[in-house]
Design a protein around this motif. Structure first.
Motif, mmCIF file in Angstrom:
data_model
loop_
_atom_site.group_PDB
_atom_site.id
_atom_site.type_symbol
_atom_site.label_atom_id
_atom_site.label_comp_id
_atom_site.label_asym_id
_atom_site.label_seq_id
_atom_site.Cartn_x
_atom_site.Cartn_y
_atom_site.Cartn_z
ATOM 1 N N UNK A 114 0.842 -1.199 0.000
ATOM 2 C CA UNK A 114 0.000 0.000 0.000
ATOM 3 C C UNK A 114 0.878 1.250 0.000
ATOM 4 N N UNK A 115 0.448 2.251 -0.729
ATOM 5 C CA UNK A 115 1.192 3.512 -0.785
ATOM 6 C C UNK A 115 0.610 4.526 0.195
ATOM 7 N N UNK A 116 1.510 5.241 0.851
ATOM 8 C CA UNK A 116 1.104 6.299 1.776
ATOM 9 C C UNK A 116 1.800 7.588 1.344
ATOM 10 N N UNK A 161 -3.829 4.066 -7.880
ATOM 11 C CA UNK A 161 -4.770 3.059 -7.404
ATOM 12 C C UNK A 161 -4.210 2.249 -6.238
ATOM 13 N N UNK A 162 -2.932 2.476 -5.909
ATOM 14 C CA UNK A 162 -2.325 1.806 -4.761
ATOM 15 C C UNK A 162 -2.329 2.679 -3.502
ATOM 16 N N UNK A 163 -2.747 3.937 -3.644
ATOM 17 C CA UNK A 163 -2.733 4.843 -2.499
ATOM 18 C C UNK A 163 -3.739 4.394 -1.452
ATOM 19 N N UNK A 164 -3.264 4.199 -0.224
ATOM 20 C CA UNK A 164 -4.144 3.798 0.871
ATOM 21 C C UNK A 164 -4.366 4.931 1.857
ATOM 22 N N UNK A 196 -11.504 5.823 -1.103
ATOM 23 C CA UNK A 196 -10.921 4.781 -0.250
ATOM 24 C C UNK A 196 -9.638 5.216 0.445
ATOM 25 N N UNK A 197 -9.200 6.440 0.188
ATOM 26 C CA UNK A 197 -7.950 6.925 0.785
ATOM 27 C C UNK A 197 -8.218 7.443 2.198
ATOM 28 N N UNK A 198 -7.440 6.945 3.153
ATOM 29 C CA UNK A 198 -7.550 7.349 4.557
ATOM 30 C C UNK A 198 -6.675 8.570 4.796
#
Length: 397
Positions: A114-116, A161-164, A196-198
């Motif tokens: 996951x990307x931050x 699309x990998x950004x969490x 969906x991004x926190x």
């Protein structure tokens, strides 16, 4: 013998510099430390007295894993009263400092790969915490010309699309910059397209804002409440660094997950510290206001002194107790001994070893052109430190 996880994490540069400064001081050298991120004030008396009462009354057992109900209720009331954010006590988890709250929140939300997104300059621990959670930190370099604040355009470009998650810190460590309501609204408008991004909103310096009032992203965009975690604590605003007390407040699924991790890792923070925290949030705020007034006076002095040094660029920060001047013009210059200052780490070491001033290199924060100076020091120390820094920089050729 050592895990890949431990090998993949770098030690804290701020701890390294402050540790070296203490070593030199023990050796008898005159050291002025502008490296530590903690107030130089005593914890207010009413907070200390509450802790003493807790000890004498025998309140020294374990509390609930998530913290004392009374304190979580006080935090919920504080968020509603001061921040206009409605988060119930059941969605608040107390921890051993805000740092632990950030770390456990990342462990609770981030999976491998996951990307931050982390705007730079960043607090040194953010990328390392993401790595510990097996996530991938995505560093976005902000600009001095914008007081090192992330723009909506930069955020849009970094999202995939990998950004969490994204981590925001306002007021900022290390720059002291504060996002305005409009700036946060612009960031929120981009995040609206990525439901969906926190958002992790680190607001530990909220009580040290010099112009206007502290603004949370949830003030600018209340509709993001279901995916925003507010990180806060008592260390900076109440001069309670050693009490180790912080908290996260956010969506119930995340709070429940953090509580589960905490139950296996540390359990609740100290019962004595929690009683002190309760006194902080229910007692007088005059010591906090007095401390802020002192910080503002120091800020005004140190900014003016830095701007007077040829080659140094420094904007006036809106909060926290740091300045982050741009010192890139000194990179590539030589010391009187002929050593080349190639990085801000070299520069920080030179100023410490030769002039007795401890700063933290911008390299540690992902910004190789800056130095972080904490003005959580007496005016006498700040004045002497500026004399030494000016001499040190002017000695380079």
């Amino acid at each position: 013998m050592i895990s890949k996880r431990a090998q993949n994490v770098s030690p804290s540069q701020t701890m390294k510099v402050s540790g070296r400064a203490k070593e030199l001081a023990r050796e008898g050298k005159s050291i002025i430390s502008l490296s530590a991120g903690e107030p130089d004030f005593k914890t207010p008396a009413h907070i200390c007295n509450a802790a003493i009462d807790a000890i004498t009354e025998g309140f020294h057992g374990y509390t609930m894993n998530t913290g004392m109900p009374e304190l979580r209720e006080a935090i919920s009331e504080k968020l509603k009263r001061e921040n206009r954010i409605d988060i119930p006590p059941s969605q608040i988890v107390l921890s051993n400092g805000a740092k632990q709250s950030v770390g456990f929140t990342l462990l609770a939300t981030i999976d491998k790969g996951d990307e931050v997104i982390i705007p730079a300059p960043y607090w040194v621990s953010y990328p390392e915490m993401v790595k510990l959670a097996e996530g991938d930190p995505v560093i976005v370099n902000t600009q001095f010309s914008n007081n090192y604040k992330l723009t909506a355009e930069q955020l849009e470009e970094a999202l995939t699309d990998k950004t969490k998650a994204i981590i925001l810190c306002s007021p900022s460590n290390p720059t002291g910059s504060c996002y305005t309501r409009n700036e946060l609204k612009e960031l929120a408008s981009v995040l609206d397209e990525y439901p969906d991004v926190i958002i992790l909103s680190d607001e530990i310096y909220e009580y040290i804002v010099f112009e206007g009032e502290h603004v949370s992203i949830l003030n600018a965009a209340p509709h993001l409440k279901d995916r925003t975690v507010v990180i806060n604590g008592f260390s900076k605003g109440f001069a309670m660094t050693g009490w180790r007390l912080g908290y996260m407040a956010g969506p119930k699924p995340i709070a429940d997950a953090v509580a589960k991790i905490q139950s296996q890792e540390t359990s609740a923070p100290s019962s004595i510290s929690q009683k002190a925290g309760l006194a902080a949030y229910t007692g007088t705020m005059k010591p906090v206001e007095d401390m802020k007034a002192a910080f503002k006076k120091r800020r005004d002095y140190i900014v003016q002194a830095l701007q007077a040094i040829e080659g140094v660029e420094c904007f006036t920060p809106s909060g926290a107790f740091y300045v982050f001047p741009d010192v890139h013009v000194f990179l590539g210059k030589s010391t009187p001994d002929g050593n080349v200052i190639e990085t801000t780490t070299d520069l920080a070491i030179y100023l410490l070893e030769e002039f007795g001033v401890a700063t933290v290199p911008g390299d540690a924060f992902g910004e190789p052109s800056g130095l972080r100076l904490s003005y959580a020091a007496s005016m006498d120390d700040l004045e002497e430190a500026m004399v030494r820094i000016s001499k040190g920089l002017s000695s380079l050729s």
